[in-house]
Structures are given as C-alpha cells and as structure tokens.
Write an enzyme that holds these catalytic residues in place. Structure first.
Site, PDB file in Angstrom:
ATOM      1  N   CYS A 116      79.250  75.303  43.374  1.00 26.97           N
ATOM      2  CA  CYS A 116      80.007  75.945  42.760  1.00 26.97           C
ATOM      3  C   CYS A 116      80.193  75.477  41.290  1.00 26.97           C
ATOM      4  O   CYS A 116      80.776  74.142  41.200  1.00 26.97           O
ATOM      5  CB  CYS A 116      81.296  76.190  43.254  1.00 26.97           C
ATOM      6  SG  CYS A 116      82.696  76.523  42.191  1.00 26.97           S
ATOM      7  N   GLU A 151      66.993  74.464  37.157  1.00 30.33           N
ATOM      8  CA  GLU A 151      67.024  76.167  37.021  1.00 30.33           C
ATOM      9  C   GLU A 151      68.356  76.345  37.333  1.00 30.33           C
ATOM     10  O   GLU A 151      68.697  77.157  38.372  1.00 30.33           O
ATOM     11  CB  GLU A 151      66.037  76.938  38.010  1.00 30.33           C
ATOM     12  CG  GLU A 151      64.617  76.480  37.441  1.00 30.33           C
ATOM     13  CD  GLU A 151      63.418  77.519  37.972  1.00 30.33           C
ATOM     14  OE1 GLU A 151      63.945  78.007  39.376  1.00 30.33           O
ATOM     15  OE2 GLU A 151      62.533  77.963  37.404  1.00 30.33           O
ATOM     16  N   CYS A 156      79.337  82.411  40.995  1.00 31.94           N
ATOM     17  CA  CYS A 156      80.250  82.172  42.045  1.00 31.94           C
ATOM     18  C   CYS A 156      81.321  82.880  42.046  1.00 31.94           C
ATOM     19  O   CYS A 156      81.867  82.995  40.792  1.00 31.94           O
ATOM     20  CB  CYS A 156      80.451  80.568  42.000  1.00 31.94           C
ATOM     21  SG  CYS A 156      81.535  80.191  43.433  1.00 31.94           S
ATOM     22  N   GLU A 308      57.361  74.234  34.052  1.00 30.38           N
ATOM     23  CA  GLU A 308      56.649  74.478  35.112  1.00 30.38           C
ATOM     24  C   GLU A 308      55.803  75.840  35.099  1.00 30.38           C
ATOM     25  O   GLU A 308      56.319  76.710  34.404  1.00 30.38           O
ATOM     26  CB  GLU A 308      57.934  74.933  36.339  1.00 30.38           C
ATOM     27  CG  GLU A 308      58.567  73.814  36.759  1.00 30.38           C
ATOM     28  CD  GLU A 308      59.482  74.270  37.793  1.00 30.38           C
ATOM     29  OE1 GLU A 308      59.420  75.371  38.270  1.00 30.38           O
ATOM     30  OE2 GLU A 308      60.595  73.595  37.836  1.00 30.38           O
ATOM     31  N   HIS A 359      52.940  77.055  48.511  1.00 28.90           N
ATOM     32  CA  HIS A 359      52.832  77.176  46.956  1.00 28.90           C
ATOM     33  C   HIS A 359      51.942  76.199  46.308  1.00 28.90           C
ATOM     34  O   HIS A 359      51.585  74.900  46.942  1.00 28.90           O
ATOM     35  CB  HIS A 359      54.323  76.539  46.447  1.00 28.90           C
ATOM     36  CG  HIS A 359      54.589  76.907  44.902  1.00 28.90           C
ATOM     37  ND1 HIS A 359      54.030  76.366  43.768  1.00 28.90           N
ATOM     38  CD2 HIS A 359      55.487  77.847  44.287  1.00 28.90           C
ATOM     39  CE1 HIS A 359      54.388  76.967  42.798  1.00 28.90           C
ATOM     40  NE2 HIS A 359      55.286  77.457  43.045  1.00 28.90           N
TER      41      HIS A 359
HETATM   42  C1  GLA Z   1      61.084  76.979  40.447  1.00 26.18           C
HETATM   43  C2  GLA Z   1      61.618  75.688  40.793  1.00 26.18           C
HETATM   44  C3  GLA Z   1      60.701  74.983  41.554  1.00 26.18           C
HETATM   45  C4  GLA Z   1      59.902  75.601  42.699  1.00 26.18           C
HETATM   46  C5  GLA Z   1      59.142  76.893  41.858  1.00 26.18           C
HETATM   47  C6  GLA Z   1      58.425  77.678  42.920  1.00 26.18           C
HETATM   48  O1  GLA Z   1      60.508  77.007  39.114  1.00 26.18           O
HETATM   49  O2  GLA Z   1      61.995  75.124  39.726  1.00 26.18           O
HETATM   50  O3  GLA Z   1      61.442  73.801  42.019  1.00 26.18           O
HETATM   51  O4  GLA Z   1      60.726  75.982  43.546  1.00 26.18           O
HETATM   52  O5  GLA Z   1      60.083  77.647  41.312  1.00 26.18           O
HETATM   53  O6  GLA Z   1      57.684  78.549  42.058  1.00 26.18           O
HETATM   54 ZN    ZN Z   2      83.249  78.871  42.498  1.00 23.73          ZN
END
Ligand code: GLA
Ligand code: ZN
Length: 671
Positions: A116, A151, A156, A308, A359
């Site tokens: 949160c 990310e 919340c 990424e 993955h």
């Molecule tokens: C996101 C996350 C990673 C991973 C990828 C998988 O971008 O930041 O930790 O989980 O997705 O696609």
């Molecule tokens: Zn919260």
C-alpha cells in the site's frame, strides 16, 4: 545510466537474479553473460526478503559477493532497491503494508507490487533499505543507475489510503464547499458536510458497472491521488539514495502506455526514463512505436533506457509464442530507432520455479550457450559493441506532435456516455498511425509542453481542456500553428464539469464551430462522407455541428443530419484549426493528415515500402537513418542520401538501392 561519464555505448544486459541460484553457479553465469557481450546487469530487483529478516536486521553478504563478482567481470550495474515485493515477515508483523482491492478485499501476503503506498510501514522500511544500499555500495564506480522498486503500479483502497485521500483533498481544495463544487455533489444528494464524509470510490461506493463510476469527479481525483501516492513512495526512495550518491542517475522502470500512473507528472521526478517493452507477436508495429515515442516525450525528447524486453517469449499471455528469428534484434533496434540508448532484457537466467520459469532468458534451462536465443543475443551484442557510442544521446527532430494526456485518458474512460466503444488510447493511436504510415516523425507531448517548435499539433479526443490550455492553443494557432482535434473535445474542465454555452467549450472560437449534439453509433453502423471524391466511413461518434466561421470540407451523407459538416477548417490568426467530427478509417486519416503536413511544410523522413519503418536521430556524430523491415520478405529502398550503414560498413551513394532482408535492419549514417 544515460548522461553519465561511465557509459560509452548502448548498454546491453538486464535483470539478473542470483539470489535464486546456488552461489557456485554464479561464475558460470558470468562467463555466459560475458560471452553474449552483456555489459550491464540489473541486480537486486526482488531481494528484499533476503536483505532484511526483521525490523532492524539486514544481510548484505550475498549482495556484496555478487556486486564484487560483477565488477570483477567488467560489467556495469543498474542497482535496484529491492522494494518491488515486501517480505512475508513484514506483512505478518506490519499488516498495514497489505493493499485493499477495488472490491474492498484486504489482501494477504502474496504476489508482488503489493504494498500500500500509504502504509506507514512501507514508507518507513522502503526508503530505509534504499539508504542502506546507497551507503553500502556508494563506492562501486560501476553503478550506472539506481532502479527504484519495480514497475510501480496498481491501486489501493485501504483505510490508510482513505484517510490520506481526505488530506490530499484538503490540500487541493482547502474547503469542503470547494470539493462539493468541483464534484457537483448536488447531483444525487451527495453534498459532503465534512471531509470525513468522503470515502474511497470503489465497488462499495461509486462503482457503476462494468468499469465506470457514478461520480467522475471523485473517481478522477482518486486516480490522481493514487498516482501521487505511489509517486511519493518513489520520491522517498529517490531522496534516500540521491542524498548519498548524488551523481548516480535514478530511474524506475515504467510500462509505456500504462493507465494507472500519470507518467508525465512522474517524469519530472526521474533523472531519466526507462521502460519495459512487451509487445506480443500480433501487436501492431505502430503501437510499439507510439509507446517508445510516448516514453521519449516524457522528458521532452531525451533518450530513454529500454529496461526490459523478453529475449524470446513471455509467460503471461494466453499463447506465449516465440519471437521469430530476427525479431528480438529488429525490435531492439526499433527501440533504439525511437530514442533508446540501452537494450536490456528480462531476464539473464530462467528461474526454475514459480510463474516465470517459462519466461525467456539469455541463459535458458539448458544452461549453456548452444541455443538459438543465445546465438541471437550474442550477435546483437557484437553489433552493439561495434556501434559503440555513435548513436548515444541522439535526438529526433519532429515538426509534428500528438498530445497525450493522462487526465483525458482517465476522464474519457470514466465517462458514462456517449459510447462504450470510445477509447482514448485507441483514438490517439489512430492518428499516430497516420503519421507513422507517412514516415513523418512525431513527438508525443503533454499539455504542459511548449508548442512553438511544431508546425502541426494533433490532440485527439481532447475531451478535458484544463485551465490555460485553450489559451496556449489559441496563441499557438494565432501565431501560425496548425491544430487538429476531434469529436468529443472541449467538453469539460479539469474537474470533469461541462463548459456550458456549447461544445467544444473553450475551443469554440479556435475551431470556429459549435457542436449541438453527438450521435453514438453501434459497432456495425456507420454514416459516410465524401472528401476529395473519395467516400469514407463516419463511425463511433458523429458530432452534429454548425460552423461559426469555419469552412466545411465534407458533410454527412446519411440519416437526419445528412448535409451537416463532418470536417471543418478554420483560419485563425496566422494559423489554422481543423475539426474531425467523427471516426473514420486509416485511408482517410492518412490522406487528411498527409495533406495538412504538406501544407505545413512537414516532410516525410523518406519514402519507404509500407513494411519498412524509418526514423531519424541526430547527435554530434551526425544523422542516423534507421530502416526496419517488419516483414518476412526483403525490401529495396532507394536512398535519397549518401551514407554508410554502421552495422555493415557498406557505403551508398544517393540514389543507390539498399536491400533490407526479411526482418532486416540498417542504420545509415548520412554523409
Ligand atoms: C515485468 C517485470 C519483470 C518480469 C517481466 C515478465 O516487466 O518487471 O520482473 O516479471 O515483467 O515479463
Ligand atoms: Zn492503501
């Protein structure tokens, strides 16, 4: 990472999670990564549990060891602060860290990105850990960037958030009367007499199925508040590491066109932009291109980091198809072509357990270098070594801009009516595609960005015109700019309150029109219009408008509003404003946008076959033309510049043919 003296090439690497592996395997990983020309690893993304086992008990031995090993192997580090997933003991001991979902359900420990943003425990422990990491590793000269959390996102609705929301509202509106005015609470007897009357807008309060709200004003403010709350968490960690290592740039990995967070606001607090690009095999190329440009636009055109992408395959789609041979390379260069100064992956090594074990990774479960993916990664690594610093810092000089605004995205999505098929992102993409198909570069800009560098500005679905924006547009057009907007624009102010007196509200004089009504057409119905002898569909929404000085360029052909204008052009000051009153097809947008660009003196970067994307980036080393063949067949390009391909060293004269093989890439350094 970007703009540090430590970086002399397109950094190549990505997430490496050694905490998942026995230490005796790390050396072999290093060997393999070096063999693939990997030169940067993002460490420590999900290590909170291994770094901290109680309120004041930290363990850095493992991280020390991997930091030393990576350094010994000559690799740079993008060092994460590990706060993307809190430890289980923390959730047990400090349950305020757990989020409450939209339906009011309090979560238990589990998953990730689960803290949160208004939890006192999270706000205490996360920056504390970040500070400790900064202090411990400040002397490692191979750290090129801080990667805060991972990310950030989600929402919340817990009691801490509710309390904090009231404070946020107090700061914003000062008085409860002002809140009532902004939200128009006279509607449905919602008048609030006290800030404590206000509750979070979720399933238990303002929810209006399927995903709408009965009070747009409340829900909109909650979106802003949630984005700000999470931004506060980023900033707490930012301040913690910045205080110790002021010279190491700080980022967090964004997610492109991610709706929950107002990235344009976030960008102001980030040293550089980085983002995670996960198109699927059927994602339109323009859609990915738009996202790259959106990320480049966050810092007014500064290069960004591709933080990424998958080397081969994801795990979260219904069908996780492989990237076909050559596609990883092609899409890596697509990122660079649109402004990336790094090429990075998730991840370096495939896990053996949990949801990401299938993955894609540089090092596969096979554990050796004899795989297709490893070979493709190595080949790209060699090429990036060869490119060196040539393209770093290069800018794209666009004369056209497309406006993208998170408030408009939220407000149009929350709007009850006029149509469930109205989607802000899709409408923006429609216009972006027209520019893309014409090989005309665009900047994706915010409503705060300066317009004076642009000859043409398009603001699709500019539903909400925030205070002052109409003045900016008015000045821009008066001064000779070309501006285009669409149906369902100018309706409301920043509180989602309608500007009365006729749509498009504050934009009326600029556009020289008055919109009286709008007709929502079901998906299989359309009206039509004829423009320069060709018939085009008018679908989704049809504005019924009157001109007030504008010239009508085309008219509806069916229904009771046949004969009313659907396309208008208004000369205003030295410039011109266009209104497209309905949704049409790609052929129309290409024609119309192409015409206005011509009128505005905006040239395509080059003529190429349809499947070949071309972009331009310029820095002190020269101008680079990126050619990307997205098809499975080769294409010839007749060059209108002399130059040399920096990948092959082949030289070309003006008028020569450059042959791009299937999925091929060329980067011409123009002479
Ligand atoms: C996101 C996350 C990673 C991973 C990828 C998988 O971008 O930041 O930790 O989980 O997705 O696609
Ligand atoms: Zn919260």
């Amino acid at each position: 990472m970007i703009e540090t003296a430590k970086v002399h090439k397109i950094l190549y690497g990505g997430d490496y999670n050694p905490e998942q592996w026995p230490e005796e395997t790390w050396e072999e990983d290093m060997r393999l990564l070096s063999a693939a020309h990997i030169d940067v690893v993002t460490l420590n993304v999900f290590s909170w549990a291994s770094l901290q086992s109680d309120d004041d008990v930290y363990h850095f031995r493992k991280l020390d060891k991997i930091m030393d090993m990576v350094k010994k192997h000559g690799m740079k580090v993008c060092l994460a602060t590990a706060t993307g997933a809190h430890p289980a003991w923390m959730a047990r001991k400090h349950p305020d860290i757990l989020r409450t979902e939209f339906n009011g359900m309090k979560r238990k420990f589990g998953s990730r990105h689960n803290s949160c943003p208004n939890s006192p425990a999270y706000r205490n422990f996360a920056p504390k850990l970040a500070a400790k990491l900064a202090d411990r590793y400040k002397d490692y000269d191979n750290i090129v960037a801080w990667h805060i959390s991972n990310e950030f996102g989600g929402m919340c609705y817990c009691e801490n958030c509710e309390r904090r929301f009231r404070e946020w509202l107090k700061e914003k509106y000062q008085t409860i009367d002002e809140v009532n005015r902004a939200w128009d609470t006279a509607f449905w007897g919602h008048t609030f007499y006290d800030f404590d009357d206000i509750v979070v807008p979720n399933m238990l309060s303002e929810h209006f199925a399927p995903n709408r709200t009965t009070f747009q004003g409340i829900s909109l403010d909650y979106k802003r508040f949630n984005s700000d709350s999470i931004l506060d968490c980023f900033r707490l960690e930012y301040d913690a590491v910045h205080a110790v290592t002021p010279d190491i740039p700080i980022t967090t990995n964004l997610m492109g066109a991610y709706q929950e967070l107002d990235y344009q606001k976030w960008a102001k607090y980030m040293d550089f932009i980085s983002w995670d690009n996960y198109p699927s095999n059927d994602t339109p190329i323009e859609d990915t291109a738009l996202r790259h440009d959106l990320m480049r636009g966050l810092k007014q055109g500064k290069p960004f980091a591709l933080m990424e992408q998958t080397p081969s395959v994801t795990n979260w789609l219904p069908y996780n198809s492989l990237k076909r041979p050559g596609v990883m390379r092609l899409w890596s260069y697509q990122a660079v072509a649109h402004g990336a100064d790094t090429v990075m992956f998730f991840q370096m090594k495939r896990s053996i357990g949990a949801c990401e074990k299938y993955h894609g990774a540089v090092i596969d479960h096979a554990g050796h270098e004899n795989t297709r993916v490893f070979r493709e990664i190595t080949q790209l690594g060699e090429e990036l070594d060869k490119i060196g610093s040539l393209t770093l810092g290069a800018r794209t000089h666009a004369k056209a801009a497309v406006v993208f605004d998170w408030d408009n995205w939220w407000a149009t999505d929350y709007s009850a009516g006029p149509s469930v098929s109205l989607h802000y992102y899709d409408e923006v993409l429609t216009y972006y595609k027209a520019f893309h198909s014409l090989n005309i570069p665009v900047d994706m800009i915010s409503v705060e960005d300066d317009l004076s560098d642009y000859a043409f500005v398009v603001a699709p679905l500019l539903y909400m015109v925030k205070s002052g924006y109409d003045e900016k547009l008015r000045a821009y057009v008066k001064d000779g700019g070309r501006f285009l907007t669409t149906f369902f624009s100018g309706y409301v102010d920043e509180h989602d309150l309608v500007t009365v007196g006729g749509y498009p509200g504050r934009l009326r004089d600029i556009l020289g029109i008055w919109v009286e009504e709008e007709d929502a057409l079901p998906e299989n119905e359309s009206n039509s219009f004829t423009y320069r002898g060709t018939s085009y569909p008018a679908s989704l929404l049809c504005d019924l408008l009157h001109t007030e000085g504008a010239e009508a360029l085309a008219f509806y052909e069916k229904d009771f509003y046949a004969g009313m204008p659907v396309l208008t052009r208004n000369e205003f000051g030295k410039g011109c404003a266009y209104y497209v009153a309905s949704h049409s097809n790609a052929a129309f947008y290409r024609t119309f946008i192409g015409e206005i660009c011509k009128e505005a003196g905006i040239q395509p970067t080059m003529e190429t076959p349809e499947a070949v994307e071309v972009t331009e980036r310029t820095n002190e080393n020269g101008t680079f033309l990126f050619f990307l063949n997205h098809e499975d067949q080769s294409h010839d390009i007749i060059l209108n510049h002399a130059g040399a391909d920096i990948l092959t060293d082949m030289s070309y004269k003006k008028g020569n043919t450059l042959t791009l093989p299937a999925k091929g890439v060329a980067i011409l350094r123009v002479q």
